[in-house]
Design an enzyme around this catalytic site. Structure first.
Site, short mmCIF file in Angstrom:
data_model
loop_
_atom_site.label_atom_id
_atom_site.label_comp_id
_atom_site.label_asym_id
_atom_site.label_seq_id
_atom_site.Cartn_x
_atom_site.Cartn_y
_atom_site.Cartn_z
NE ARG A 1 -21.33 22.92 -29.72
CZ ARG A 1 -21.21 21.79 -29.62
NH1 ARG A 1 -20.64 21.42 -28.59
NH2 ARG A 1 -21.55 20.97 -30.67
NE ARG B 1 -17.81 34.28 -45.36
CZ ARG B 1 -17.45 34.69 -43.92
NH1 ARG B 1 -18.09 35.45 -43.24
NH2 ARG B 1 -16.15 34.33 -43.34
CB CYS C 1 -15.71 24.54 -42.36
SG CYS C 1 -17.10 25.60 -42.77
CD GLU D 1 -17.72 16.81 -34.20
OE1 GLU D 1 -17.52 16.75 -32.91
OE2 GLU D 1 -17.95 18.01 -34.74
NE ARG E 1 -21.58 17.25 -32.98
CZ ARG E 1 -21.47 15.84 -33.65
NH1 ARG E 1 -21.25 16.05 -34.90
NH2 ARG E 1 -22.21 15.18 -33.21
CE1 TYR F 1 -26.30 20.00 -30.00
CE2 TYR F 1 -27.17 21.78 -28.47
CZ TYR F 1 -26.24 21.06 -28.94
OH TYR F 1 -24.69 21.19 -28.49
NE ARG G 1 -25.51 18.34 -24.07
CZ ARG G 1 -24.82 19.21 -23.57
NH1 ARG G 1 -23.93 19.74 -24.30
NH2 ARG G 1 -25.47 19.63 -22.51
#
Length: 119
Positions: free
Chosen positions: A6, A62, A73, A76, A88, A106, A114
């Site tokens: 993540r 890419r 994509c 959220e 994210r 992050y 996080r």
């Protein structure tokens, strides 16, 4: 073995160049910290908060050489009070590393998302 990694980054503005630049930083950092090549990446799911619409984050991947890696994509969910302008990602990779050695990434303001695993 397949692992999921993540990551997230807060983008400065809803601007095409800002989205590409931030996503490039996120993807590059994730690849470096986990010592990965694009050949080990199975797929990457990118999400962007609803306030980022100027460009697809996958375009940055890419441009980094993820030519034969499936990328997608999505938006959220729009949670009231959520951190704005965030890209994210969840990358699925082939690696022999145990879960404890995976480095989730992050960056910028997204560290607040996080703090338990941000580096």
């Amino acid at each position: 073995m397949v692992r999921a990694i993540r990551g997230a980054i807060q983008v400065d503005a809803d601007d095409r160049d800002a989205i590409i630049e931030a996503t490039t930083e996120l993807v590059s950092t994730l690849m470096e910290r986990n010592r990965l090549t694009t050949g080990e990446v199975i797929s990457v799911l990118f999400t962007a908060t609803p306030d980022l619409t100027a460009e697809f984050p996958a375009l940055a991947a890419r441009k980094l050489g993820f030519d034969d890696v499936p990328l997608i994509c999505a938006t959220e969910i729009d949670v009231p009070g959520a951190l704005p302008r965030v890209v994210r990602l969840m990358a699925h990779v082939e690696t022999d590393r145990p879960r404890a050695e995976i480095n989730h990434v992050y960056l910028r303001g997204a560290v607040a998302l996080r703090q338990d695993i941000a580096q």
